[in-house]
Design an enzyme around this catalytic site. Structure first.
Site, PDB file in Angstrom:
ATOM      1  N   ASP A  67      46.127  45.814  43.628  1.00 25.98           N
ATOM      2  CA  ASP A  67      46.804  45.378  42.615  1.00 25.98           C
ATOM      3  C   ASP A  67      46.383  46.486  41.324  1.00 25.98           C
ATOM      4  OD1 ASP A  67      44.461  44.237  41.915  1.00 25.98           O
ATOM      5  OD2 ASP A  67      45.111  42.201  41.852  1.00 25.98           O
ATOM      6  N   ASN A 135      43.183  29.731  39.817  1.00 30.68           N
ATOM      7  CA  ASN A 135      44.376  28.984  40.073  1.00 30.68           C
ATOM      8  C   ASN A 135      44.862  29.308  41.454  1.00 30.68           C
ATOM      9  OD1 ASN A 135      45.305  31.411  40.028  1.00 30.68           O
ATOM     10  ND2 ASN A 135      46.955  31.021  38.221  1.00 30.68           N
ATOM     11  N   GLU A 142      50.727  35.082  41.640  1.00 33.38           N
ATOM     12  CA  GLU A 142      50.229  33.924  41.169  1.00 33.38           C
ATOM     13  C   GLU A 142      51.128  32.513  41.787  1.00 33.38           C
ATOM     14  OE1 GLU A 142      48.346  33.589  38.759  1.00 33.38           O
ATOM     15  OE2 GLU A 142      48.542  35.167  37.192  1.00 33.38           O
TER      16      GLU A 142
HETATM   17  C1  GLP Z   1      42.103  39.495  39.224  1.00 30.72           C
HETATM   18  C2  GLP Z   1      42.503  40.134  40.422  1.00 30.72           C
HETATM   19  C3  GLP Z   1      42.160  39.431  41.885  1.00 30.72           C
HETATM   20  C4  GLP Z   1      40.591  39.119  41.619  1.00 30.72           C
HETATM   21  C5  GLP Z   1      40.693  37.971  40.682  1.00 30.72           C
HETATM   22  C6  GLP Z   1      39.178  37.001  40.473  1.00 30.72           C
HETATM   23  O1  GLP Z   1      43.076  38.739  39.051  1.00 30.72           O
HETATM   24  N1  GLP Z   1      43.975  40.494  40.402  1.00 30.72           N
HETATM   25  O2  GLP Z   1      42.476  40.281  42.872  1.00 30.72           O
HETATM   26  O3  GLP Z   1      40.385  38.111  42.956  1.00 30.72           O
HETATM   27  O4  GLP Z   1      40.831  38.709  39.561  1.00 30.72           O
HETATM   28  O5  GLP Z   1      38.589  38.011  39.804  1.00 30.72           O
HETATM   29  P1  GLP Z   1      36.922  37.590  39.904  1.00 30.72           P
HETATM   30  O6  GLP Z   1      36.551  38.133  40.967  1.00 30.72           O
HETATM   31  O7  GLP Z   1      36.571  38.494  38.718  1.00 30.72           O
HETATM   32  O8  GLP Z   1      36.634  36.392  39.417  1.00 30.72           O
END
Ligand code: GLP
Length: 247
Positions: A67, A135, A142
């Protein structure tokens, strides 16, 4: 779906890298789906260290990222392209032409989405690395996202904007939209490895593994994938360990 309880974040990363390493040694030109966020950072350090010690080459692999934010100027330090260059690609022998991150500044974003999905269908991920949102989101899919989705533009949920605000100077700077691989694009991967560390992920991990398969918890779709491994550290696995629904 296979769940592996790891001791801590280091153990999660090491176990994930063991899978990746073995697969690259078997197939030096494999396609690796990569994720951003803080969770995979230690995994990327292991990849860099292993390369620097001369134990492995990433020269012929291809990578596809999950993403990207929409609207951040090119080179913005919080863009996921910058994140990948800075935390991994600049330190290994990968050919950057073989690293793909969605272009969140594309003039025609719909076309970018179509092209990205079509690219994935021709370059199926041998292994897809995933993190998880508190979430239950995967990539930027989402809650409520169709399991049949391909790459698309999303409006980020308030909880995700809050979670990701720690990387920006303040919450108002977090982009409100992103371009993300769809759930169908992710589920097409031959193997999926989801990494989860820390107590903020415990509820999402429980719902992903033991909850109903529902679009309300995007990660629950992984229960129907033939080759998924979930690696959780002690705290992220709390509700799984005590084997009851989160309070
Ligand atoms: C973002 C990314 C996800 C990732 C999530 C969790 O929303 N788009 O791909 O899994 O964050 O991030 P973190 O690993 O910093 O908790």
């Amino acid at each position: 779906m296979r769940f592996i309880l790891a001791k801590d974040a280091t153990d999660v990363s090491q176990k994930a890298y063991d899978f990746i390493r073995k697969s690259i040694l078997q197939n030096p030109s494999l396609t690796l789906g990569l994720a951003t966020g803080s969770t995979p950072l230690e995994l990327y350090k292991l990849m860099i260290n292993d390369y620097k010690r001369g134990n492995i080459s990433f020269k012929n692999i291809r990578t596809i990222n999950l993403d990207e934010y929409v609207g951040l100027p090119e080179g913005h330090p919080q863009s996921y392209r910058y994140f990948m260059d800075y935390n991994l690609f600049n330190h290994i022998d990968i050919d950057k032409n073989n690293t793909k991150v969605p272009n969140g500044s594309a003039i025609d974003l719909n076309k970018e989405c179509e092209d990205y999905s079509s690219f994935i269908s021709k370059n199926v991920q041998d292994i897809q690395i995933l993190g998880i949102g508190s979430n239950g989101h995967i990539a930027f899919n989402e809650p409520g996202t169709s399991f049949n989705s391909s790459t698309h533009i999303v409006d980020l949920k308030e909880s995700t904007i809050k979670d990701n605000a720690r990387f920006f100077d303040n919450e108002t700077e977090v982009p409100k939209k992103a371009i993300t691989m769809g759930i169908k694009d992710i589920m097409g991967a031959k193997m999926i490895i989801l990494l989860a560390t820390g107590s903020s992920k415990a509820e999402a991990i429980y719902r992903a593994i033991k909850g109903p398969i529902t679009e309300d918890c995007p990660a629950s779709v992984l229960q129907s994938h033939p080759n998924t491994v979930i690696l959780g550290d002690h705290t992220a696995s709390f509700w799984i360990r005590v084997n009851r629904e989160p309070d």
